[in-house]
Scaffold this motif. Structure first.
Motif, short mmCIF file in Angstrom:
data_model
loop_
_atom_site.label_atom_id
_atom_site.label_comp_id
_atom_site.label_asym_id
_atom_site.label_seq_id
_atom_site.Cartn_x
_atom_site.Cartn_y
_atom_site.Cartn_z
N ASP A 40 0.83 -1.21 0.00
CA ASP A 40 0.00 0.00 0.00
C ASP A 40 0.87 1.25 0.00
OD1 ASP A 40 -2.27 -1.56 0.01
OD2 ASP A 40 -2.63 -1.34 2.17
N LEU A 41 1.94 1.25 0.77
CA LEU A 41 2.83 2.41 0.82
C LEU A 41 3.52 2.63 -0.52
CD1 LEU A 41 4.34 1.95 4.38
CD2 LEU A 41 2.83 3.78 3.63
N PHE A 42 3.90 1.58 -1.20
CA PHE A 42 4.52 1.71 -2.51
C PHE A 42 3.53 2.34 -3.51
CE2 PHE A 42 8.02 -1.21 -1.41
CZ PHE A 42 9.06 -0.52 -2.00
N ARG A 43 2.27 2.00 -3.40
CA ARG A 43 1.26 2.52 -4.32
C ARG A 43 0.89 3.98 -4.01
NH1 ARG A 43 -0.50 -2.63 -4.12
NH2 ARG A 43 -1.89 -2.36 -2.36
N ASP A 44 0.78 4.30 -2.75
CA ASP A 44 0.22 5.59 -2.36
C ASP A 44 1.24 6.63 -1.91
OD1 ASP A 44 -2.19 4.37 -2.83
OD2 ASP A 44 -2.51 3.83 -0.74
N PHE A 45 2.50 6.33 -2.04
CA PHE A 45 3.50 7.20 -1.44
C PHE A 45 4.78 7.13 -2.24
CE2 PHE A 45 3.73 9.75 2.26
CZ PHE A 45 5.03 9.80 2.66
N ARG A 46 5.67 8.05 -2.02
CA ARG A 46 6.98 8.02 -2.69
C ARG A 46 7.94 7.09 -1.94
NH1 ARG A 46 7.26 12.24 0.89
NH2 ARG A 46 9.35 12.74 1.59
N TRP A 47 7.41 6.04 -1.42
CA TRP A 47 8.09 5.10 -0.53
C TRP A 47 9.41 4.58 -1.11
CZ3 TRP A 47 7.43 4.11 4.38
CH2 TRP A 47 7.93 2.93 4.93
N SER A 48 9.40 4.22 -2.37
CA SER A 48 10.59 3.60 -2.97
C SER A 48 11.76 4.57 -3.09
CB SER A 48 10.25 3.03 -4.34
OG SER A 48 9.84 4.07 -5.20
N LYS A 49 11.49 5.86 -2.99
CA LYS A 49 12.55 6.86 -3.12
C LYS A 49 13.16 7.25 -1.78
CE LYS A 49 10.45 8.60 -7.28
NZ LYS A 49 9.68 9.64 -7.90
N LEU A 50 12.62 6.74 -0.69
CA LEU A 50 13.09 7.11 0.64
C LEU A 50 14.16 6.15 1.14
CD1 LEU A 50 9.63 7.86 2.30
CD2 LEU A 50 11.24 9.52 1.34
N THR A 51 15.03 6.67 1.98
CA THR A 51 16.03 5.81 2.62
C THR A 51 15.35 5.04 3.74
OG1 THR A 51 16.65 7.42 4.31
CG2 THR A 51 17.81 7.56 2.17
N PRO A 52 15.96 3.97 4.22
CA PRO A 52 15.37 3.23 5.35
C PRO A 52 15.11 4.12 6.57
CG PRO A 52 17.06 1.90 4.34
CD PRO A 52 17.13 3.27 3.68
N ASP A 53 16.02 5.03 6.87
CA ASP A 53 15.81 5.92 8.02
C ASP A 53 14.63 6.87 7.78
OD1 ASP A 53 17.85 4.80 9.50
OD2 ASP A 53 19.35 6.27 8.83
N GLU A 54 14.50 7.37 6.57
CA GLU A 54 13.37 8.24 6.25
C GLU A 54 12.05 7.47 6.33
OE1 GLU A 54 15.30 11.44 3.09
OE2 GLU A 54 14.76 9.44 2.36
N ARG A 55 12.07 6.23 5.89
CA ARG A 55 10.86 5.41 5.95
C ARG A 55 10.41 5.20 7.39
NH1 ARG A 55 11.87 0.55 1.52
NH2 ARG A 55 11.92 1.91 -0.29
N LYS A 56 11.36 4.87 8.25
CA LYS A 56 11.02 4.62 9.66
C LYS A 56 10.43 5.84 10.35
CE LYS A 56 13.95 0.79 10.92
NZ LYS A 56 14.96 0.28 11.83
N ALA A 57 10.87 7.03 9.93
CA ALA A 57 10.45 8.26 10.59
C ALA A 57 9.05 8.71 10.19
CB ALA A 57 11.45 9.37 10.28
#
Length: 130
Positions: A40-57
């Motif tokens: 869902d996050l991959f579809r609705d968000f710029r998730w794939s462009k974020l670093t792991p630390d940015e994702r966690k935050a």
């Protein structure tokens, strides 16, 4: 406590195997849930462009972070259980059959088709004979 329950309670394998099997069921459910939430996050968000630390935050990542924390706990529990199970002795039919069920869950048919089939038939035969 009934006679069957008393015998099962005395078998150290029964609670260990039951915990392993519950752990396994929850792990499988959580892996599926993690994939669904991340999808869902991959579809609705710029998730794939974020670093792991940015994702966690991100607030949107809170469900993933909670799932990952629970997965980490269950995997730690599984490591501790593996040693205990290996050294435990079944003293009841239920304990023996539960040990086989744990092996069955961990032995994957695609990796060992002949051994998987042998195990399944041995468990079936044992259940019929015992």
């Amino acid at each position: 406590m009934g006679a069957v329950a008393a015998v099962a309670a005395a078998d150290e394998c029964v609670p260990l195997c039951m915990l392993w099997l519950a752990n396994d069921a929850e792990l499988n459910w959580l892996f599926g849930r993690y994939n669904d939430v991340e999808g869902d996050l991959f579809r609705d968000f710029r998730w794939s462009k974020l670093t792991p630390d940015e994702r966690k935050a991100l607030p949107e990542a809170a469900p993933l972070n909670a799932i990952q924390a629970r997965l980490d706990h269950l995997l730690d529990q599984r490591r501790a259980l593996a040693s205990k199970l290996r050294h435990s002795r079944a003293s009841t039919r239920q304990g023996v059959m539960l040990k086989f069920e744990v092996v069955n869950r961990e032995l994957h048919i695609q990796d060992f088709p002949a051994i998987y089939g042998l195990l399944r038939s041995a468990v079936r035969d044992l259940a019929l004979l015992w």
